[in-house]
Design a protein around this motif. Structure first.
Motif, PDB file in Angstrom:
ATOM      1  N   GLY A   1       0.559  -1.188  -0.190  1.00 33.91           N
ATOM      2  CA  GLY A   1      -0.024  -0.084   0.008  1.00 33.91           C
ATOM      3  C   GLY A   1       0.894   1.219  -0.051  1.00 33.91           C
ATOM      4  N   PHE A   2       0.350   2.581   0.156  1.00 34.62           N
ATOM      5  CA  PHE A   2       0.755   3.644   0.280  1.00 34.62           C
ATOM      6  C   PHE A   2       1.655   4.047   1.539  1.00 34.62           C
ATOM      7  CE2 PHE A   2      -2.539   4.182  -2.858  1.00 34.62           C
ATOM      8  CZ  PHE A   2      -2.016   4.819  -4.107  1.00 34.62           C
ATOM      9  N   TYR A   3       2.583   4.851   1.373  1.00 35.98           N
ATOM     10  CA  TYR A   3       3.338   5.490   2.475  1.00 35.98           C
ATOM     11  C   TYR A   3       3.791   6.878   2.264  1.00 35.98           C
ATOM     12  CZ  TYR A   3       7.597   4.107  -0.250  1.00 35.98           C
ATOM     13  OH  TYR A   3       8.345   4.004  -1.264  1.00 35.98           O
ATOM     14  N   LEU A   4       3.730   7.506   3.244  1.00 38.57           N
ATOM     15  CA  LEU A   4       3.958   9.334   3.136  1.00 38.57           C
ATOM     16  C   LEU A   4       5.219   9.691   4.197  1.00 38.57           C
ATOM     17  CD1 LEU A   4       3.202  12.016   2.060  1.00 38.57           C
ATOM     18  CD2 LEU A   4       1.518  12.033   4.117  1.00 38.57           C
ATOM     19  N   GLY A   5       6.025  10.204   3.809  1.00 33.78           N
ATOM     20  CA  GLY A   5       7.285  10.558   4.521  1.00 33.78           C
ATOM     21  C   GLY A   5       7.880  11.904   4.282  1.00 33.78           C
ATOM     22  N   GLY A   6       8.676  12.328   5.556  1.00 29.54           N
ATOM     23  CA  GLY A   6       9.473  13.399   5.522  1.00 29.54           C
ATOM     24  C   GLY A   6      10.992  13.119   5.603  1.00 29.54           C
ATOM     25  N   LYS A   7      11.779  13.824   5.316  1.00 32.76           N
ATOM     26  CA  LYS A   7      13.184  13.690   5.585  1.00 32.76           C
ATOM     27  C   LYS A   7      14.054  15.211   5.780  1.00 32.76           C
ATOM     28  CE  LYS A   7      14.507  13.179   0.808  1.00 32.76           C
ATOM     29  NZ  LYS A   7      15.140  12.147  -0.363  1.00 32.76           N
ATOM     30  N   LEU A   8      15.272  15.005   6.614  1.00 34.35           N
ATOM     31  CA  LEU A   8      16.139  15.899   6.607  1.00 34.35           C
ATOM     32  C   LEU A   8      17.415  15.417   6.233  1.00 34.35           C
ATOM     33  CD1 LEU A   8      14.787  17.466  10.230  1.00 34.35           C
ATOM     34  CD2 LEU A   8      14.422  18.443   7.833  1.00 34.35           C
ATOM     35  N   GLY A   9      18.232  16.452   5.661  1.00 33.26           N
ATOM     36  CA  GLY A   9      19.713  15.752   5.375  1.00 33.26           C
ATOM     37  C   GLY A   9      20.582  17.096   4.995  1.00 33.26           C
ATOM     38  N   ALA A  10      21.723  16.833   4.411  1.00 32.01           N
ATOM     39  CA  ALA A  10      22.578  17.368   3.765  1.00 32.01           C
ATOM     40  C   ALA A  10      23.198  17.070   2.454  1.00 32.01           C
ATOM     41  CB  ALA A  10      23.830  17.452   5.034  1.00 32.01           C
TER      42      ALA A  10
ATOM     43  N   LEU B   1      11.286   9.577   8.505  1.00 34.97           N
ATOM     44  CA  LEU B   1      10.281   8.784   8.898  1.00 34.97           C
ATOM     45  C   LEU B   1       9.182   8.711   7.899  1.00 34.97           C
ATOM     46  CD1 LEU B   1       9.917   9.951  12.408  1.00 34.97           C
ATOM     47  CD2 LEU B   1      10.789   7.706  11.824  1.00 34.97           C
ATOM     48  N   ASN B   2       8.979   7.294   7.726  1.00 37.36           N
ATOM     49  CA  ASN B   2       7.559   7.273   6.581  1.00 37.36           C
ATOM     50  C   ASN B   2       6.517   6.520   7.537  1.00 37.36           C
ATOM     51  OD1 ASN B   2       9.517   7.828   4.547  1.00 37.36           O
ATOM     52  ND2 ASN B   2       9.907   5.846   4.258  1.00 37.36           N
ATOM     53  N   TYR B   3       5.318   6.963   7.103  1.00 38.96           N
ATOM     54  CA  TYR B   3       4.134   6.679   7.785  1.00 38.96           C
ATOM     55  C   TYR B   3       3.369   5.771   6.813  1.00 38.96           C
ATOM     56  CZ  TYR B   3      -0.544   6.177   9.847  1.00 38.96           C
ATOM     57  OH  TYR B   3      -1.745   5.681  10.448  1.00 38.96           O
ATOM     58  N   LYS B   4       3.048   4.450   7.060  1.00 33.14           N
ATOM     59  CA  LYS B   4       2.651   3.340   6.122  1.00 33.14           C
ATOM     60  C   LYS B   4       1.160   3.216   6.301  1.00 33.14           C
ATOM     61  CE  LYS B   4       5.811   0.083   5.517  1.00 33.14           C
ATOM     62  NZ  LYS B   4       6.629  -0.946   5.943  1.00 33.14           N
ATOM     63  N   PHE B   5       0.273   3.210   5.254  1.00 29.43           N
ATOM     64  CA  PHE B   5      -1.072   3.248   5.322  1.00 29.43           C
ATOM     65  C   PHE B   5      -1.509   1.715   5.257  1.00 29.43           C
ATOM     66  CE2 PHE B   5      -0.151   7.530   3.927  1.00 29.43           C
ATOM     67  CZ  PHE B   5      -0.928   8.455   4.828  1.00 29.43           C
ATOM     68  N   GLY B   6      -2.275   1.107   6.022  1.00 25.19           N
ATOM     69  CA  GLY B   6      -3.124  -0.126   5.631  1.00 25.19           C
ATOM     70  C   GLY B   6      -2.109  -1.184   6.146  1.00 25.19           C
ATOM     71  N   VAL B   7      -1.162  -0.789   7.238  1.00 20.23           N
ATOM     72  CA  VAL B   7      -0.362  -2.102   7.355  1.00 20.23           C
ATOM     73  C   VAL B   7      -0.660  -2.927   8.389  1.00 20.23           C
ATOM     74  CG1 VAL B   7       1.990  -2.556   8.433  1.00 20.23           C
ATOM     75  CG2 VAL B   7       1.754  -0.536   6.555  1.00 20.23           C
ATOM     76  N   THR B   8      -0.644  -4.165   8.495  1.00 22.40           N
ATOM     77  CA  THR B   8      -1.164  -5.141   9.433  1.00 22.40           C
ATOM     78  C   THR B   8       0.136  -6.055   9.734  1.00 22.40           C
ATOM     79  OG1 THR B   8      -1.884  -6.712   7.901  1.00 22.40           O
ATOM     80  CG2 THR B   8      -3.313  -5.390   8.741  1.00 22.40           C
TER      81      THR B   8
END
Length: 307
Positions: A27-36, A168-175
């Motif tokens: 399924g889908f996942y949404l994430g955000g990140k920081l870096g250099a 970090l990624n947030y995963k939708f519909g995970v079991t």
């Protein structure tokens, strides 16, 4: 840059032999990140004073949206601010939109290395891009993502850009799979199918949790009317069929050896192994593959069969 793409393609290919995972993450996942970021400036001479100029490096940030196609592959898009290029008249903010094909190889139930290859769109230019990284499942919904990527031929300077990031990624519909084994009632023998992920170590025939087998072995010793015990081991269809058949054989023999060590007569035990044959669920989903990785024990007592 060619070496990075070769490594990326190798990891994408190795995804076909990817092993077990703790979660069904289809399924889908949404994430955000920081870096250099770091731009590898090949021409070090400054136009103004002929003094060496350091490779520009700045902080970066971004958001991404992805979709796990199956156990092996995902597609991913991201939008990133890659910092400000500070080099003479070419100073300016760098924004990039990228799309990738991502392949995974699971190192354990929670950790997987990945590789991705695709294109990045920056200042009306389309550039080849690729990367590698590590994902670690913190919980059923949250995933830590650390990675490195390279974008070739950044506009204006025509040199490569490197990015190192943590997100970090947030995963939708995970079991999450269940590791529970239902204990049979004290006075009745009930059907038993044991999850291989619970019983054995990862991708191995070494028993890590014999509790379900110990309860069944105790019943076998106590019953004087037992005729025979049949053990049949199965796998899912991940990886080559020949390897799966060999692994199921090792696991069936490991269960047999455990019963014998607990006092069950060797003459009463029959073993079988079917590899990826006879699935009880669809191998197209992670949850189905987890169900198919199993050991079935059939206890025969006087013409009554308990499976």
């Amino acid at each position: 840059m060619k070496r990075l793409y070769l490594l990326t393609l190798l990891l994408l290919y190795s995804g076909f032999t990817s092993a077990e995972s703790l979660y069904n993450d289809h399924g889908f996942y949404l994430g955000g990140k920081l870096g250099a970021t770091l731009i590898d400036i090949e021409n070090k001479a400054s136009d103004d004073n002929n003094q060496p100029d350091k490779d520009p490096s700045t902080a970066s940030m971004g958001v991404l949206l992805g979709y796990n196609i199956n156990h092996f592959f995902a597609v991913e898009s991201d939008v990133n601010y890659l910092g400000k290029l500070q080099r003479g008249p070419d100073s300016g903010n760098l924004m990039v939109f990228s799309t990738y094909l991502v392949g995974r190889y699971y190192l354990s139930d929670r950790a997987a290395v990945y590789a991705k290859i695709g294109n990045s769109f920056m200042d009306n230019d389309l550039n080849l891009s690729g990367g590698i990284g590590l994902k670690y499942q913190i919980s059923s919904k949250w995933e830590l993502d650390t990675g490195y990527r390279l974008i070739g031929d950044v506009p204006n300077v025509e040199d490569d850009l490197y990015e190192f990031s943590v997100g970090l990624n947030y995963k939708f519909g995970v079991t999450q799979k269940s590791d529970k084994v239902v204990a049979p009632p004290a006075s009745v023998i009930v059907p038993i199918t044991i999850n291989s992920s619970t019983l054995f170590k990862f991708d191995s025939a070494e028993i890590r949790d014999p509790s379900a087998l110990a309860k069944l072995a105790k019943k076998m010793r106590m019953s004087q009317e037992a005729i025979s015990v049949d053990i049949v081991a199965y796998t899912d269809n991940s990886g080559p069929a020949a390897y799966n058949l060999k692994l199921s054989k090792k696991r069936a023999l490991a269960v047999r050896d455990y019963f014998i060590s607990q006092g069950v007569h060797e003459e009463a035990i029959n073993t079988g192994w079917k590899g990826e044959d006879n699935p009880i669920a669809s191998n197209k989903s992670r949850a189905g593959r987890i169900k198919n990785r199993r050991v079935e024990v059939i206890y025969i007592n006087n013409d009554v069969v308990y499976q």
